[in-house]
Design an enzyme around this catalytic site. Sequence first.
Site, PDB file in Angstrom:
ATOM      1  N   ASP A  78       0.856  -1.178   0.000  1.00 22.19           N
ATOM      2  CA  ASP A  78       0.000   0.000   0.000  1.00 22.19           C
ATOM      3  C   ASP A  78       0.903   1.243   0.000  1.00 22.19           C
ATOM      4  OD1 ASP A  78      -2.354   1.669   0.523  1.00 22.19           O
ATOM      5  OD2 ASP A  78      -1.556   1.838   2.551  1.00 22.19           O
ATOM      6  N   ALA A 102      -0.016   5.296   1.435  1.00 23.37           N
ATOM      7  CA  ALA A 102      -0.098   6.093   2.672  1.00 23.37           C
ATOM      8  C   ALA A 102      -0.304   5.206   3.900  1.00 23.37           C
ATOM      9  CB  ALA A 102      -1.227   7.104   2.562  1.00 23.37           C
ATOM     10  N   ALA A 122     -13.293   8.679  11.105  1.00 21.32           N
ATOM     11  CA  ALA A 122     -12.607   9.106   9.889  1.00 21.32           C
ATOM     12  C   ALA A 122     -11.635   8.046   9.390  1.00 21.32           C
ATOM     13  CB  ALA A 122     -11.864  10.419  10.132  1.00 21.32           C
ATOM     14  N   MET A 143     -10.505   3.672   6.043  1.00 20.77           N
ATOM     15  CA  MET A 143      -9.274   4.055   5.342  1.00 20.77           C
ATOM     16  C   MET A 143      -8.769   2.923   4.455  1.00 20.77           C
ATOM     17  SD  MET A 143      -7.664   6.918   5.192  1.00 20.77           S
ATOM     18  CE  MET A 143      -7.791   7.781   6.749  1.00 20.77           C
ATOM     19  N   LYS A 145     -11.592   7.001  -2.161  1.00 20.76           N
ATOM     20  CA  LYS A 145     -11.991   8.056  -1.231  1.00 20.76           C
ATOM     21  C   LYS A 145     -13.475   8.414  -1.292  1.00 20.76           C
ATOM     22  CE  LYS A 145      -7.883   7.842   0.151  1.00 20.76           C
ATOM     23  NZ  LYS A 145      -7.651   6.827   1.198  1.00 20.76           N
ATOM     24  N   HIS A 184     -15.062   5.895   0.704  1.00 14.97           N
ATOM     25  CA  HIS A 184     -14.748   6.175   2.107  1.00 14.97           C
ATOM     26  C   HIS A 184     -15.771   7.156   2.690  1.00 14.97           C
ATOM     27  CE1 HIS A 184     -11.389   6.913   5.246  1.00 14.97           C
ATOM     28  NE2 HIS A 184     -12.448   7.582   5.658  1.00 14.97           N
ATOM     29  N   ARG A 211     -10.640  -1.299  -3.326  1.00  8.28           N
ATOM     30  CA  ARG A 211     -10.713  -2.174  -2.154  1.00  8.28           C
ATOM     31  C   ARG A 211     -12.101  -2.144  -1.527  1.00  8.28           C
ATOM     32  NH1 ARG A 211      -5.509   0.932   0.104  1.00  8.28           N
ATOM     33  NH2 ARG A 211      -3.898  -0.166  -1.049  1.00  8.28           N
ATOM     34  N   ASP A 227      -1.722  -1.139   5.783  1.00  9.64           N
ATOM     35  CA  ASP A 227      -1.897  -0.630   7.152  1.00  9.64           C
ATOM     36  C   ASP A 227      -3.350  -0.494   7.563  1.00  9.64           C
ATOM     37  OD1 ASP A 227      -2.346   2.826   7.079  1.00  9.64           O
ATOM     38  OD2 ASP A 227      -2.079   1.658   5.251  1.00  9.64           O
TER      39      ASP A 227
END
Length: 267
Positions: A10, A12, A43, A47, A51, A54, A158, A184
């Site tokens: 991944d 970030a 928030a 992740m 986005k 998200h 994802r 992560d």
Amino acid sequence: MKKINLVIFDWAGTTVDYGCFAPVQVFLEIFKEKGIEVTLEEARGPMGMLKIDHIKAMLSIDRITALWKNKYNREWNDSDINELYKNFENKLFKILADYTEPVPNCISTINTLRDRGLKIGSTTGYTQEMMDIIIPGAESKGYKPNYYTTPNAVPAGRPAPYMIYQNMLVLEEEDTDCVIKIGDTISDIKEGRNAKVWTVGILKGSSELGLSLEEVNSLSKNELKEKMEKTASKMLSAGAHFVAEDISKIPLIIDIINNKLINGERA
């Protein structure tokens, strides 16, 4: 004899932007501007997803749904999602270039893996336009995978497995047992498991842990251990085959997986 040939990271929170702070602060801001106070946990929860997905996932949280209805006397809709996302993009593009620093041990780990003859792929929750900022920034600081793809380039982001398959296609690896996905977030782990590849969660620097490098270094040993154990448990429950303290542990985990493959175990 089967062995790991392809390592897919991944971005970030895994290889750059320790703690995954660029997107999370923007998510907080865009909801606050709409009069909705969201928590860091809310928030960070989705992740790793594309986005706009998200934002929809955040709006779908019961507490946020109720706050929205109370504020606007109606349910949120696609128009709200699009408005929030447009604001998200505008704000993120202004700061993204400042969040391309490779995490500690990233460069040395990548060099070790390449010395072993491994190919380095990558997936992300960022769009292509966002990666157009991330890629040159990271490359100027020494990190460049062999390949990256974005949710724009595949049928779905994802937790769907398509970005992993795209990496396998371009980097010419046909066996999912010979691929390891490292990330992560829970979305990363679900992506890896849905692709039926070996899947590893990263603790330090992760969005799931949610701590800056300074916070990690300032916590007491016991406090940090407790937080990391909680995060590790969450990742393992989501299906991670392994969790790693940080990215430097990946070569060791690959050795363990290679031994499992020799013994006939499969992802």
